[in-house]
Structures are given as structure tokens and as C-alpha cells.
Design a protein around this motif. Structure first.
Motif, short mmCIF file in Angstrom:
data_model
loop_
_atom_site.label_atom_id
_atom_site.label_comp_id
_atom_site.label_asym_id
_atom_site.label_seq_id
_atom_site.Cartn_x
_atom_site.Cartn_y
_atom_site.Cartn_z
N THR A 35 0.85 -1.20 0.00
CA THR A 35 0.00 0.00 0.00
C THR A 35 0.89 1.25 0.00
O THR A 35 1.90 1.28 0.72
CB THR A 35 -0.85 0.02 1.29
OG1 THR A 35 -1.47 -1.25 1.43
CG2 THR A 35 -1.90 1.11 1.26
N SER A 61 3.25 -6.26 4.27
CA SER A 61 4.65 -5.98 4.61
C SER A 61 4.77 -4.97 5.76
O SER A 61 5.87 -4.53 6.09
CB SER A 61 5.38 -5.45 3.38
OG SER A 61 4.86 -4.18 3.01
N THR A 63 3.15 -1.77 6.27
CA THR A 63 3.13 -0.31 6.02
C THR A 63 2.36 0.42 7.12
O THR A 63 2.82 1.45 7.64
CB THR A 63 2.50 -0.02 4.63
OG1 THR A 63 3.09 -0.90 3.68
CG2 THR A 63 2.72 1.42 4.21
N ASP A 79 -1.59 -10.66 9.99
CA ASP A 79 -1.64 -11.20 8.63
C ASP A 79 -1.67 -12.73 8.74
O ASP A 79 -1.14 -13.29 9.70
CB ASP A 79 -0.43 -10.77 7.79
CG ASP A 79 -0.72 -10.85 6.30
OD1 ASP A 79 -1.02 -9.80 5.68
OD2 ASP A 79 -0.66 -11.96 5.73
N ILE A 124 -7.20 -15.45 1.73
CA ILE A 124 -8.40 -15.12 0.93
C ILE A 124 -7.98 -14.80 -0.51
O ILE A 124 -8.78 -14.92 -1.43
CB ILE A 124 -9.21 -14.00 1.62
CG1 ILE A 124 -9.77 -14.55 2.95
CG2 ILE A 124 -10.35 -13.48 0.73
CD1 ILE A 124 -10.54 -13.56 3.79
C1 LIG Z 1 -2.79 -6.30 -0.50
S1 LIG Z 1 -1.90 -7.19 0.70
C2 LIG Z 1 -1.71 -6.01 2.00
C3 LIG Z 1 -0.60 -5.03 1.72
C4 LIG Z 1 -0.17 -4.22 2.93
N1 LIG Z 1 -1.13 -3.20 3.27
C5 LIG Z 1 1.20 -3.62 2.71
O1 LIG Z 1 1.30 -2.38 2.62
O2 LIG Z 1 2.16 -4.36 2.58
C6 LIG Z 1 -3.11 -8.30 1.33
C7 LIG Z 1 -2.67 -9.17 2.49
O3 LIG Z 1 -3.79 -9.92 2.95
C8 LIG Z 1 -3.28 -11.08 3.58
N2 LIG Z 1 -4.36 -12.05 3.81
C9 LIG Z 1 -5.04 -12.80 2.91
N3 LIG Z 1 -5.96 -13.57 3.52
C10 LIG Z 1 -5.90 -13.29 4.84
C11 LIG Z 1 -6.63 -13.72 5.98
N4 LIG Z 1 -7.57 -14.67 5.89
N5 LIG Z 1 -6.33 -13.19 7.18
C12 LIG Z 1 -5.34 -12.25 7.30
N6 LIG Z 1 -4.61 -11.82 6.26
C13 LIG Z 1 -4.89 -12.30 5.03
C14 LIG Z 1 -2.21 -11.55 2.61
O4 LIG Z 1 -1.31 -12.45 3.22
C15 LIG Z 1 -1.59 -10.21 2.17
O5 LIG Z 1 -0.44 -9.94 2.93
#
Ligand SMILES: C[S@@+](CC[C@H](N)C(=O)[O-])C[C@H]1O[C@@H](n2cnc3c(N)ncnc32)[C@H](O)[C@@H]1O
Length: 255
Positions: A35, A61, A63, A79, A124
Motif C-alpha cells: 500500500t 509488509s 506499512t 496477517d 483469501i
Molecule cells: C494487498 S496485501 C496487504 C498489503 C499491505 N497493506 C502492505 O502495505 O504491505 C493483502 C494481504 O492480505 C493477507 N491475507 C489474505 N488472507 C488473509 C486472511 N484470511 N487473514 C489475514 N490476512 C490475510 C495476505 O497475506 C496479504 O499480505
């Protein structure tokens, strides 16, 4: 961009040319789906104050953690597949926090199964937005966010739409917005320019025109508020006594 150029956005169109600001990293700009740090900075400026508790249930990661700490907010980042040590392993569909204990939630969820985040079976991001399951699972996350947020407080959800040759257009953002509206009241909708897209190449732009489709140019940032709790006013002793006397008087006259 250096830190002194940071400004609170005044319109509903946000365009951040770089993921990071200042000289320290905020999250990891190599992380697929990171993000923009400015976006979280802007939200925290408007909707939180020093000492508030900020939560990111899918913090990738990290943020949100880095920006929130720098601004003197308390922060918890979860996460399903933690990327660093300060991220707590947890499924966003069940957040281990008390009801009404959080001041602000930010979430940038998967938009479909287009990005491989991890091998974790409960990610997800393994579910396609072409299935109803994707939306049902994200609705469980919405309900958890509603539960942990204090009354009157705000959450923000970043999400994009989907287009594939096979499936055509799927308005993922709108479908999530409809579900958010079941629990929250809209504060505003921000349009965030998509940068660093893998499809931002000459060949993809040519294909988009040749085959008559659009490349994704923006994401939605839905800013939503958990409504204030309506407290039912108990009728004061005097008011109810007056009402009772009026009823007695009516009964007496009708006899
Ligand atoms: C778009 S990324 C988030 C990016 C983050 N805001 C950053 O700046 O790095 C979506 C995240 O959702 C997590 N995710 C997917 N399913 C999940 C779940 N059931 N519970 C918690 N996290 C989950 C993934 O592992 C991934 O790291």
C-alpha cells in the motif's frame, strides 16, 4: 518525495507517484500489493490522534505499522502469513480483540486470486472474485472490523475491480461497498490512482484498445463510520408521572 512535501489531501482523487516518503522504509515496496505509505499517513492524520489504537487485519509488509508508529499511534498488524516479526499471525475473519476496543482500522485486502501472497491455505487471495465465496469470506472480515471498532469510529478499505477476458468485468469494489453499507455509514469514497501496474506497458495499452477493454486505472478507498450508538432515553420520573396523571384525568372525564 521528502517528508516536508507530505500534505493532507483535500480532494477525493489521490495520486501518489511513489510508495514511500522520507528516508525510512514504510512497509516494503518490493512486496507484491504493498500500500502507498502516503495513503495511510493521510487517513491517520484525519481520523486518529496520538495514542489511538490503529489495527490492520491484513497488514502484508507492515506499512500501517510503520506509519502509525511514526505518528505516535498504538498499532497492531495481523496477517495470515506474517512478513516480519512484529506482525501477528492471525486470520482476519476472527480478530483476537475485544468488542469496541479499536479507534481506527485500515485494510488493503486481496481483490481476487490475481496475486500470490503465500502458500497459507486460509489466504483469501486464493479465492477468485468470480465466485460468491470471495465476497462471503470478506463479509466475515467486515463484521469483525465492525465488532472491534468503537462506536462513531472510522475504518478505510482499499480495493480494486477485476477484468479478465474469460470473466469480463467484475465490480469487486462496488460489491464490497454494498456489503460495507450493511454495517457502516459512508463517510466518503476516494479514487486512488494505480501506479506500478505490471500491465502499464505499451503492449497492454495496445491490447486494451484492440480488444475493447480497459486497464485498471484506479482503486477505491472506502471510508466508513461505525454509527454512534443510539441510547434510548428513559423517560424521566416527572415526565412519566405527568403522562400518568393525564391518562387518569381522561379516564375520570370519560366516566
Ligand atoms: C494487498 S496485501 C496487504 C498489503 C499491505 N497493506 C502492505 O502495505 O504491505 C493483502 C494481504 O492480505 C493477507 N491475507 C489474505 N488472507 C488473509 C486472511 N484470511 N487473514 C489475514 N490476512 C490475510 C495476505 O497475506 C496479504 O499480505
Amino acid at each position: 518525495m521528502d517528508k516536508s512535501q507530505l500534505k493532507i489531501e483535500s480532494t477525493t482523487l489521490w495520486d501518489f507517484p511513489r510508495q514511500n516518503y522520507g528516508d525510512k522504509p514504510h512497509g516494503d515496496n518490493k512486496f507484491n500489493g504493498v500500500t502507498p505509505a502516503f495513503l495511510i499517513w493521510n487517513l491517520l492524520q484525519r481520523y486518529t490522534k496520538k495514542g489511538d489504537l490503529v489495527v490492520d487485519p491484513m497488514c502484508g509488509s507492515g506499512t500501517t505499522i510503520d506509519v502509525a508508529k511514526e505518528l505516535g499511534r498504538k498499532v497492531i498488524g495481523y496477517d495470515i502469513a506474517p512478513y516480519r516479526e512484529d506482525i501477528i499471525q492471525n486470520d482476519a475473519r476472527k480478530i483476537p480483540l475485544k468488542d469496541k476496543s479499536v479507534d481506527f482500522v485500515f485494510i488493503d485486502s486481496p481483490y481476487s486470486n490475481n496475486v500470490k501472497y503465500s502458500e497459507h491455505p486460509d489466504c483469501i487471495g486464493k479465492i477468485s472474485c468470480e465466485t460468491e465465496d470471495f465476497f462471503l469470506e470478506l463479509e466475515l472480515v467486515i463484521r469483525e472490523i465492525w465488532r472491534i471498532l468503537k462506536y462513531g469510529k472510522v475504518m478505510a478499505w482499499l480495493i480494486g475491480d477485476h477484468w479478465r477476458k474469460k470473466s469480463g468485468f467484475i465490480p469487486v469494489g462496488i460489491k464490497i461497498y454494498e456489503r460495507l453499507c450493511k454495517y457502516f455509514e459512508p463517510v466518503d469514497i476516494i479514487c486512488v490512482t494505480r501506479r506500478n501496474q505490471t500491465s502499464n506497458t505499451g503492449i497492454w495499452h495496445k491490447r486494451a484498445i484492440q480488444f475493447n477493454f480497459y486497464l485498471r486505472g484506479f482503486k477505491y478507498l472506502f471510508i466508513m463510520q461505525k454509527p454512534e450508538r443510539r441510547i434510548k432515553k428513559r423517560r424521566s420520573g416527572i415526565a412519566s408521572k405527568k403522562k400518568c396523571n393525564r391518562r387518569k384525568e381522561r379516564d375520570r372525564r370519560s366516566k
